[in-house]
Design a protein around this motif. Structure first.
Motif, PDB file in Angstrom:
ATOM      1  N   ALA A 153     -79.087  22.156  74.427  1.00  0.00           N
ATOM      2  CA  ALA A 153     -78.648  20.872  74.966  1.00  0.00           C
ATOM      3  C   ALA A 153     -77.441  20.359  74.198  1.00  0.00           C
ATOM      4  O   ALA A 153     -77.410  20.399  72.970  1.00  0.00           O
ATOM      5  CB  ALA A 153     -79.772  19.846  74.897  1.00  0.00           C
ATOM      6  N   HIS A 154     -76.454  19.889  74.934  1.00  0.00           N
ATOM      7  CA  HIS A 154     -75.268  19.263  74.351  1.00  0.00           C
ATOM      8  C   HIS A 154     -75.493  17.755  74.354  1.00  0.00           C
ATOM      9  O   HIS A 154     -75.580  17.133  75.411  1.00  0.00           O
ATOM     10  CB  HIS A 154     -74.016  19.617  75.146  1.00  0.00           C
ATOM     11  N   PHE A 155     -75.579  17.164  73.157  1.00  0.00           N
ATOM     12  CA  PHE A 155     -75.838  15.733  72.995  1.00  0.00           C
ATOM     13  C   PHE A 155     -74.525  15.056  72.624  1.00  0.00           C
ATOM     14  O   PHE A 155     -73.900  15.394  71.622  1.00  0.00           O
ATOM     15  CB  PHE A 155     -76.876  15.533  71.885  1.00  0.00           C
ATOM     16  N   SER A 156     -74.051  14.114  73.422  1.00  0.00           N
ATOM     17  CA  SER A 156     -72.761  13.468  73.162  1.00  0.00           C
ATOM     18  C   SER A 156     -72.809  12.025  73.615  1.00  0.00           C
ATOM     19  O   SER A 156     -73.720  11.596  74.335  1.00  0.00           O
ATOM     20  CB  SER A 156     -71.631  14.212  73.888  1.00  0.00           C
ATOM     21  N   GLY A 157     -71.803  11.283  73.207  1.00  0.00           N
ATOM     22  CA  GLY A 157     -71.754   9.884  73.620  1.00  0.00           C
ATOM     23  C   GLY A 157     -70.486   9.194  73.202  1.00  0.00           C
ATOM     24  O   GLY A 157     -69.718   9.690  72.368  1.00  0.00           O
ATOM     25  N   ILE A 158     -70.255   8.037  73.806  1.00  0.00           N
ATOM     26  CA  ILE A 158     -69.128   7.164  73.473  1.00  0.00           C
ATOM     27  C   ILE A 158     -69.686   5.761  73.315  1.00  0.00           C
ATOM     28  O   ILE A 158     -70.364   5.247  74.209  1.00  0.00           O
ATOM     29  CB  ILE A 158     -68.044   7.184  74.556  1.00  0.00           C
ATOM     30  N   LEU A 159     -69.429   5.150  72.172  1.00  0.00           N
ATOM     31  CA  LEU A 159     -69.946   3.823  71.887  1.00  0.00           C
ATOM     32  C   LEU A 159     -68.816   2.868  71.531  1.00  0.00           C
ATOM     33  O   LEU A 159     -67.820   3.256  70.912  1.00  0.00           O
ATOM     34  CB  LEU A 159     -70.938   3.864  70.720  1.00  0.00           C
ATOM     35  N   GLU A 160     -68.972   1.617  71.924  1.00  0.00           N
ATOM     36  CA  GLU A 160     -68.041   0.550  71.559  1.00  0.00           C
ATOM     37  C   GLU A 160     -68.681  -0.266  70.443  1.00  0.00           C
ATOM     38  O   GLU A 160     -69.824  -0.702  70.566  1.00  0.00           O
ATOM     39  CB  GLU A 160     -67.782  -0.331  72.782  1.00  0.00           C
ATOM     40  N   LEU A 161     -67.962  -0.420  69.346  1.00  0.00           N
ATOM     41  CA  LEU A 161     -68.480  -1.172  68.202  1.00  0.00           C
ATOM     42  C   LEU A 161     -67.868  -2.563  68.182  1.00  0.00           C
ATOM     43  O   LEU A 161     -66.635  -2.710  68.148  1.00  0.00           O
ATOM     44  CB  LEU A 161     -68.154  -0.443  66.892  1.00  0.00           C
ATOM     45  N   LYS A 162     -68.720  -3.565  68.240  1.00  0.00           N
ATOM     46  CA  LYS A 162     -68.272  -4.956  68.152  1.00  0.00           C
ATOM     47  C   LYS A 162     -68.812  -5.587  66.884  1.00  0.00           C
ATOM     48  O   LYS A 162     -69.968  -5.375  66.508  1.00  0.00           O
ATOM     49  CB  LYS A 162     -68.767  -5.758  69.358  1.00  0.00           C
ATOM     50  N   GLN A 163     -67.963  -6.360  66.244  1.00  0.00           N
ATOM     51  CA  GLN A 163     -68.362  -7.082  65.044  1.00  0.00           C
ATOM     52  C   GLN A 163     -68.074  -8.555  65.273  1.00  0.00           C
ATOM     53  O   GLN A 163     -66.929  -8.952  65.483  1.00  0.00           O
ATOM     54  CB  GLN A 163     -67.593  -6.562  63.832  1.00  0.00           C
ATOM     55  N   GLU A 164     -69.172  -9.347  65.306  1.00  0.00           N
ATOM     56  CA  GLU A 164     -69.068 -10.773  65.581  1.00  0.00           C
ATOM     57  C   GLU A 164     -68.304 -11.022  66.875  1.00  0.00           C
ATOM     58  O   GLU A 164     -67.432 -11.884  66.961  1.00  0.00           O
ATOM     59  CB  GLU A 164     -68.428 -11.492  64.395  1.00  0.00           C
ATOM     60  N   GLY A 165     -68.646 -10.202  67.911  1.00  0.00           N
ATOM     61  CA  GLY A 165     -68.089 -10.400  69.242  1.00  0.00           C
ATOM     62  C   GLY A 165     -66.735  -9.777  69.483  1.00  0.00           C
ATOM     63  O   GLY A 165     -66.237  -9.792  70.618  1.00  0.00           O
ATOM     64  N   ARG A 166     -66.129  -9.156  68.468  1.00  0.00           N
ATOM     65  CA  ARG A 166     -64.791  -8.588  68.610  1.00  0.00           C
ATOM     66  C   ARG A 166     -64.869  -7.069  68.523  1.00  0.00           C
ATOM     67  O   ARG A 166     -65.502  -6.522  67.627  1.00  0.00           O
ATOM     68  CB  ARG A 166     -63.878  -9.121  67.503  1.00  0.00           C
ATOM     69  N   VAL A 167     -64.245  -6.383  69.487  1.00  0.00           N
ATOM     70  CA  VAL A 167     -64.233  -4.925  69.476  1.00  0.00           C
ATOM     71  C   VAL A 167     -63.364  -4.435  68.323  1.00  0.00           C
ATOM     72  O   VAL A 167     -62.179  -4.772  68.237  1.00  0.00           O
ATOM     73  CB  VAL A 167     -63.695  -4.362  70.809  1.00  0.00           C
ATOM     74  N   ILE A 168     -63.950  -3.624  67.424  1.00  0.00           N
ATOM     75  CA  ILE A 168     -63.184  -3.131  66.283  1.00  0.00           C
ATOM     76  C   ILE A 168     -63.014  -1.609  66.302  1.00  0.00           C
ATOM     77  O   ILE A 168     -62.201  -1.075  65.559  1.00  0.00           O
ATOM     78  CB  ILE A 168     -63.822  -3.552  64.942  1.00  0.00           C
TER      79      ILE A 168
END
Length: 322
Positions: free
Chosen positions: A63-78
């Motif tokens: 199985a190929h396990f992958s992903g894309i995540l957006e990291l927000k810090q105190e509501g702001r995308v960093i």
């Protein structure tokens, strides 16, 4: 292409991830997600980074396990984070480092999608087909190896700076092999703007070996020390094939160095940690020898939680034998 499953991810950390237990132990903040009946993901916020521990129940398929995540810090995308890991048949778990740096905050979220693609290979090649494929792969590997030779390399567009040594490289190749480099070169980061990657946490031979494998898929030579150093580098840049090579080598050469390998596994590969722990339990009659080693004394002082885990495993193993 095999079947694909996708899962939406939303994790929110609202509290300071650390509280002090004693002078040497801290506990990270964790969130556990059961994606389905087979897959479980545990996110841990540890100091200024995240770790993701993935486990599965069925091991009959690759199985190929992958992903894309957006990291927000105190509501702001960093940051935007990408990762991937190959679960081969028989592999039950993996520890995936998420390569971001964060500032201590009371409100951090990770949002995105995890994809799992299954591959069930049933067709076997004939011996002649395998030989032809091997020769073709060997030629391709040698061609890519020449790209690292500064005297004949063409079209390099980034340089690795390690001490006084400069090594030319190619963003496309690095990005195709490593999601960390892909994120580095697609974002407006210093390395992308200056076309230079400054390496301060590994020696030149390890950097060369890492790049050699990245370009060719091969390792020229390994020993215990270099395999450990390469495992650290491979984990940092999410070079999964190189991680597998290093872990396989360390598993085959575990011995009196088992405590060092155990700690490497704890930090970089859960299968390696489990292998080292099982080795200790199988060899518990000689634990008195390990107890006198510098590695064990250091572990008791600097990683008491891991030392306690070893002792608990030994007690359990003795009870099972008894």
């Amino acid at each position: 292409m095999g079947k694909i499953k996708k899962f939406p991810i939303y994790i929110r950390f609202l509290h300071d991830p650390f509280y002090e237990l004693d002078d040497s132990m801290y506990v990270p903040e964790t969130e556990i997600l059961n994606l389905n009946n087979e897959w479980t993901v545990k996110f841990s916020r540890l100091q200024i980074k995240f770790d993701m521990e993935v486990s599965r129940k069925s091991t009959t398929e690759t199985a190929h396990f992958s992903g894309i995540l957006e990291l927000k810090q105190e509501g702001r995308v960093i940051d935007h984070i990408s990762f991937q890991h190959l679960f081969r048949k028989g592999t039950t778990s993996a520890l995936i480092a998420i390569p971001v740096k964060i500032i201590s905050s009371f409100d951090i979220t990770l949002k995105g999608t995890i994809s799992i693609r299954y591959e069930n290979f049933t067709t076997e090649m004939s011996e002649s087909d395998e030989l032809i494929q091997h020769k073709s792969w060997e030629e391709l590997s040698n061609n890519f190896k020449r790209l690292l030779d500064p005297e004949v390399s063409n079209f390099s567009d980034v340089s690795f700076i390690c001490g006084s040594v400069t090594i030319p490289a190619h963003k496309n190749i690095l990005s195709a092999r490593s999601p960390v480099f892909a994120a580095m070169f697609t974002a407006q980061m210093k390395e992308s703007i200056e076309n230079k990657v400054h390496i301060t946490d590994m020696e030149v031979p390890i950097l060369r070996a890492m790049l050699h494998h990245t370009y060719t898929g091969t390792i020229e030579s390994l020993n215990i020390e270099s395999a450990g150093d390469l495992l650290v580098a491979a984990d940092k840049y999410q070079l999964e094939d190189l991680k597998r090579v290093c872990c396989d080598f360390l598993k085959k050469n575990v011995g009196v160095n088992v405590l060092s390998i155990l700690n490497l596994g704890r930090l970089h590969d859960m299968d390696l940690k489990e292998h080292a722990m099982n080795f200790i339990c199988r060899s518990c009659d000689s634990f008195a020898v390990l107890e006198e080693t510098h590695e064990w004394k250091t572990m008791k002082e600097e990683m008491p939680h891991l030392a306690m885990e070893v002792l608990a495993a030994l007690v359990k193993a003795k009870e099972t034998k008894g």
